[in-house]
Write an enzyme that holds these catalytic residues in place. Structure first.
Site, PDB file in Angstrom:
ATOM      1  N   LYS A 195     -45.813 -12.593 -30.625  1.00  0.00           N
ATOM      2  CA  LYS A 195     -44.735 -12.591 -29.546  1.00  0.00           C
ATOM      3  C   LYS A 195     -43.791 -11.736 -29.703  1.00  0.00           C
ATOM      4  CE  LYS A 195     -41.410 -14.939 -28.476  1.00  0.00           C
ATOM      5  NZ  LYS A 195     -40.854 -13.913 -27.355  1.00  0.00           N
ATOM      6  N   GLU A 271     -37.352 -13.812 -41.796  1.00  0.00           N
ATOM      7  CA  GLU A 271     -36.322 -12.663 -42.015  1.00  0.00           C
ATOM      8  C   GLU A 271     -35.239 -12.795 -40.946  1.00  0.00           C
ATOM      9  OE1 GLU A 271     -36.453  -9.974 -43.997  1.00  0.00           O
ATOM     10  OE2 GLU A 271     -38.711 -10.120 -44.852  1.00  0.00           O
ATOM     11  N   LEU A 272     -33.998 -13.304 -41.437  1.00  0.00           N
ATOM     12  CA  LEU A 272     -33.253 -13.838 -40.344  1.00  0.00           C
ATOM     13  C   LEU A 272     -31.777 -13.068 -40.466  1.00  0.00           C
ATOM     14  CD1 LEU A 272     -33.793 -17.625 -41.377  1.00  0.00           C
ATOM     15  CD2 LEU A 272     -34.824 -16.264 -39.693  1.00  0.00           C
ATOM     16  N   ARG A 299     -26.161   2.823 -37.214  1.00  0.00           N
ATOM     17  CA  ARG A 299     -27.504   3.100 -36.952  1.00  0.00           C
ATOM     18  C   ARG A 299     -27.765   1.795 -35.885  1.00  0.00           C
ATOM     19  NH1 ARG A 299     -32.765   2.249 -39.882  1.00  0.00           N
ATOM     20  NH2 ARG A 299     -32.015   0.221 -40.701  1.00  0.00           N
ATOM     21  N   CYS A 305     -29.973  -5.928 -38.561  1.00  0.00           N
ATOM     22  CA  CYS A 305     -29.571  -7.062 -39.560  1.00  0.00           C
ATOM     23  C   CYS A 305     -29.059  -6.599 -40.915  1.00  0.00           C
ATOM     24  CB  CYS A 305     -31.017  -7.951 -39.820  1.00  0.00           C
ATOM     25  SG  CYS A 305     -32.391  -6.898 -40.333  1.00  0.00           S
ATOM     26  N   GLU A 402     -21.938 -12.653 -37.926  1.00  0.00           N
ATOM     27  CA  GLU A 402     -22.762 -11.270 -37.659  1.00  0.00           C
ATOM     28  C   GLU A 402     -22.269 -10.808 -36.573  1.00  0.00           C
ATOM     29  OE1 GLU A 402     -26.900 -11.953 -37.039  1.00  0.00           O
ATOM     30  OE2 GLU A 402     -27.408 -10.005 -38.177  1.00  0.00           O
TER      31      GLU A 402
HETATM   32  P1  NAD Z   1     -33.570 -14.293 -31.725  1.00  0.00           P
HETATM   33  O1  NAD Z   1     -33.765 -15.488 -32.860  1.00  0.00           O
HETATM   34  O2  NAD Z   1     -32.816 -14.750 -30.567  1.00  0.00           O
HETATM   35  O3  NAD Z   1     -35.105 -13.802 -31.210  1.00  0.00           O
HETATM   36  C1  NAD Z   1     -35.988 -13.697 -32.069  1.00  0.00           C
HETATM   37  C2  NAD Z   1     -37.675 -13.678 -31.351  1.00  0.00           C
HETATM   38  O4  NAD Z   1     -37.517 -15.200 -31.399  1.00  0.00           O
HETATM   39  C3  NAD Z   1     -37.663 -13.228 -30.098  1.00  0.00           C
HETATM   40  O5  NAD Z   1     -38.889 -12.913 -29.899  1.00  0.00           O
HETATM   41  C4  NAD Z   1     -37.097 -14.505 -29.353  1.00  0.00           C
HETATM   42  O6  NAD Z   1     -38.005 -14.333 -27.912  1.00  0.00           O
HETATM   43  C5  NAD Z   1     -37.923 -15.625 -30.135  1.00  0.00           C
HETATM   44  N1  NAD Z   1     -37.340 -16.925 -29.936  1.00  0.00           N
HETATM   45  C6  NAD Z   1     -36.250 -17.464 -29.534  1.00  0.00           C
HETATM   46  N2  NAD Z   1     -36.063 -18.547 -29.475  1.00  0.00           N
HETATM   47  C7  NAD Z   1     -37.522 -19.270 -29.681  1.00  0.00           C
HETATM   48  C8  NAD Z   1     -38.018 -20.391 -29.929  1.00  0.00           C
HETATM   49  N3  NAD Z   1     -37.208 -21.496 -29.854  1.00  0.00           N
HETATM   50  N4  NAD Z   1     -38.981 -20.505 -30.429  1.00  0.00           N
HETATM   51  C9  NAD Z   1     -39.694 -19.313 -30.813  1.00  0.00           C
HETATM   52  N5  NAD Z   1     -39.085 -18.229 -30.719  1.00  0.00           N
HETATM   53  C10 NAD Z   1     -38.000 -18.176 -30.043  1.00  0.00           C
HETATM   54  O7  NAD Z   1     -32.867 -13.079 -32.313  1.00  0.00           O
HETATM   55  P2  NAD Z   1     -32.549 -11.668 -31.600  1.00  0.00           P
HETATM   56  O8  NAD Z   1     -31.550 -11.587 -30.561  1.00  0.00           O
HETATM   57  O9  NAD Z   1     -34.182 -11.153 -30.841  1.00  0.00           O
HETATM   58  O10 NAD Z   1     -32.450 -10.764 -32.835  1.00  0.00           O
HETATM   59  C11 NAD Z   1     -31.355 -10.659 -33.351  1.00  0.00           C
HETATM   60  C12 NAD Z   1     -31.455 -11.359 -34.846  1.00  0.00           C
HETATM   61  O11 NAD Z   1     -32.459 -10.977 -35.661  1.00  0.00           O
HETATM   62  C13 NAD Z   1     -30.243 -10.937 -35.675  1.00  0.00           C
HETATM   63  O12 NAD Z   1     -29.565 -12.229 -36.037  1.00  0.00           O
HETATM   64  C14 NAD Z   1     -30.748 -10.091 -36.736  1.00  0.00           C
HETATM   65  O13 NAD Z   1     -29.887 -10.179 -38.039  1.00  0.00           O
HETATM   66  C15 NAD Z   1     -31.833 -10.668 -36.740  1.00  0.00           C
HETATM   67  N6  NAD Z   1     -32.969  -9.660 -37.406  1.00  0.00           N
HETATM   68  C16 NAD Z   1     -33.143  -9.830 -38.859  1.00  0.00           C
HETATM   69  C17 NAD Z   1     -33.995  -9.003 -39.462  1.00  0.00           C
HETATM   70  C18 NAD Z   1     -34.480  -9.050 -40.890  1.00  0.00           C
HETATM   71  O14 NAD Z   1     -35.378  -8.593 -41.268  1.00  0.00           O
HETATM   72  N7  NAD Z   1     -33.830 -10.216 -41.496  1.00  0.00           N
HETATM   73  C19 NAD Z   1     -34.558  -8.053 -38.990  1.00  0.00           C
HETATM   74  C20 NAD Z   1     -34.110  -7.705 -37.477  1.00  0.00           C
HETATM   75  C21 NAD Z   1     -33.158  -8.699 -36.975  1.00  0.00           C
END
Ligand code: NAD
Length: 501
Positions: A195, A271-272, A299, A305, A402
């Site tokens: 997804k 991975e948060l 970058r 993240c 963040e």
């Molecule tokens: P997000 O949590 O809003 O969304 C991530 C994914 O989860 C998307 O596909 C979204 O559609 C889905 N999602 C949202 N709500 C959901 C639910 N209730 N159930 C299932 N899926 C759901 O995050 P974002 O805004 O897309 O990304 C930014 C965040 O991601 C930042 O906090 C960043 O640090 C983190 N991130 C972490 C890593 C890592 O490797 N640790 C890498 C990249 C991004």
């Protein structure tokens, strides 16, 4: 006519944009077929640099998600029995195809996410590496054969695929976050439902077609883009045939998924979010620290993240550091990422741009000073100036949360203990960076930092061969490296009667 329109006409890039969008599948990939949503529903994808709608995609319903799960479950057994060499060669072909089609992939990422083309090309190289790395790892997942200490048994220990997986990816690295999950799942012999993020599904759609072109059998990879994340995640997470969820995204959503995962006792990889410190000691090479901080902060427009969220600088070098950092930030060129020379694209959506304004206002109200930047840039598109803040107090939101954008708060410290204490004073523990010319000090600080990743005198450390992941509320599990494959395998032990009786 805007500068962008003039550029588009002058370079003929519109023809390339039209061509790549025409090649990108807009349906749901279920059991090897691209299809419409069961209710005919769709959603739109916007270009954050222009505000234009660039594509309309099928939006998966709960019924479609169930169909994708059915396809993954159906394909699991034969896929698990497919020889590792065959799985490896599919990944290797996919790696080659990603390179052949790299300009399409880079352009798609710039269009849907905003990063400058040169950075998007960098992500194609980085994201592609997971395919090559796991093609190599697929055939090296060794088990063992040993005697029981008492001599009563022979012991056979082997790895098996975990089983069908749900993979959920964020919008900030549309290719790499997908390949970092899909490649090890393919290598291990797992089937999957992917997804992608609602804001940036096009790169995953295009990448999924590459996997089919590389020979991936029907049902192994199913892709359900959707305007509703819960319509995808809820039915699949409740299905007893699912064995694992791998999620990259924000900590709050990760926690929700972990709660859902308890019902079926699913394996989880999380991975948060992060709140990375970048520490500059008084014995650092300041030019190196500035270029590392620019890479770690700017970058992906700061939407990473691994971003250096907070710049912690020793009081004796803070003026020199700020002067050089401000000069580098002010020299960046803001604009539409398809244009030559642009080094800072837009934020991904209006909300993200507005949140930069809120971080700056909050910091200034608490006593911080703006050294450079600090304002939104008029639209179209969601641009914000690269911003350097100094004298930022510990209670400012930009230090505690963040930021996920081009705002860099500088915090001053006076000794090693204080630097470590400020760095660790967060619930997150993903990336950290240390600049010092004293190697012993660098390694000592590494021992004390509560972070899964540390860069020593370097601002970019992501690599397919390295185990990437966080501690504390930044997550569980590792992606990449040898560890990345073991996230998708389970260990079976077979006790065998002693052949000597
Ligand atoms: P997000 O949590 O809003 O969304 C991530 C994914 O989860 C998307 O596909 C979204 O559609 C889905 N999602 C949202 N709500 C959901 C639910 N209730 N159930 C299932 N899926 C759901 O995050 P974002 O805004 O897309 O990304 C930014 C965040 O991601 C930042 O906090 C960043 O640090 C983190 N991130 C972490 C890593 C890592 O490797 N640790 C890498 C990249 C991004």
């Amino acid at each position: 006519m805007s500068i962008t329109d003039t550029f588009v006409q002058a370079t003929g890039i519109q023809a390339r944009i039209d061509a790549v969008l025409a090649k990108t599948p807009t349906g749901l990939l279920i059991d090897g077929q691209w299809r419409d949503a069961s209710d005919g529903g769709t959603f739109e994808v916007e270009n954050p640099a222009t505000g234009e709608i660039i594509a309309t995609l099928a939006s998966a319903t709960r019924k479609d998600s169930q169909a994708a799960m059915d396809a993954a479950a159906e394909a699991q057994e034969s896929w698990a029995r497919t020889p590792a060499r065959e799985r490896s060669e599919i990944l290797r072909r996919a790696f080659d195809l990603v390179h052949e089609r790299s300009s399409d992939l880079a352009l798609l990422m710039t269009l849907e996410m905003g990063k400058p083309l040169a950075e998007a090309a960098g992500e194609v190289r980085y994201g592609g590496e997971f395919l090559r790395w796991f093609a190599e790892e697929a055939v090296r997942d060794y088990g063992r054969y040993q005697d029981a200490p008492e001599g009563t048994l022979r012991m056979l220990v082997r790895h098996q695929p975990v089983g069908p997986c749900l993979l959920i990816t964020p919008w900030n690295f549309p290719l790499a976050m997908a390949t970092r999950k899909v490649a090890p799942a393919v290598a291990a012999g797992c089937t999957m439902v992917l997804k992608p993020a609602r804001l940036t599904p096009l790169t995953s759609q295009y990448f999924a077609q590459i996997m089919l072109d590389a020979g991936l059998p029907a049902g192994v990879l199913n892709v359900v883009s959707s305007k509703s994340a819960s319509d995808v995640s809820e039915p699949i997470m409740a299905d007893p045939r699912l064995r694992k969820v791998s999620f990259t995204g924000s900590t709050p959503v990760g926690k929700q998924l972990m709660k859902l995962a308890t019902d079926n006792v699913l394996r989880t990889s999380m991975e948060l979010g992060g709140n990375g410190p970048l520490i500059v000691f008084e014995d650092a090479d300041i030019d190196k620290a500035v270029s590392g901080a620019m890479a770690a902060k700017m970058r992906n427009m700061g939407e990473a993240c691994t971003a250096a969220n907070r710049l912690l600088v020793h009081a004796s070098v803070v003026d020199e550091f700020i002067e050089k950092m401000a000069e580098s930030m002010a020299s960046l060129t803001i604009g539409n990422g398809v244009e030559d020379g642009v080094t800072v694209g837009p934020l991904v959506e209006a909300r993200a741009r507005d949140s930069m304004e809120a971080f700056v206002t909050d910091a200034v109200e608490r006593g911080a000073q703006i050294v450079t930047g600090g304002k939104r840039v008029d639209g179209p598109g969601y641009f914000f100036e690269p911003t350097l803040l100094r004298d930022v107090p510990a209670d400012a939101r930009a230090v505690r949360e963040e930021i996920f954008g081009p705002v860099a708060p500088v915090v001053t410290f006076t000794d090693e203990d204080e630097a470590v204490s400020i760095a660790n004073s967060t619930e997150y523990g993903l990336a950290s960076y240390v600049f010092t010319e004293n190697l012993s000090r660098g390694l000592r600080i590494g021992d004390r930092l509560e972070f899964g990743l540390m860069g020593l005198n370097v601002g970019v450390i992501s690599n397919a061969a390295a185990p990437f992941g966080g501690v504390k509320q930044s997550g569980l599990g590792r992606e990449g490296g040898a560890e990345g494959l073991s996230e998708y395998t389970t260990t079976q032990y077979i006790g065998i009667e002693n052949p000597w009786g």
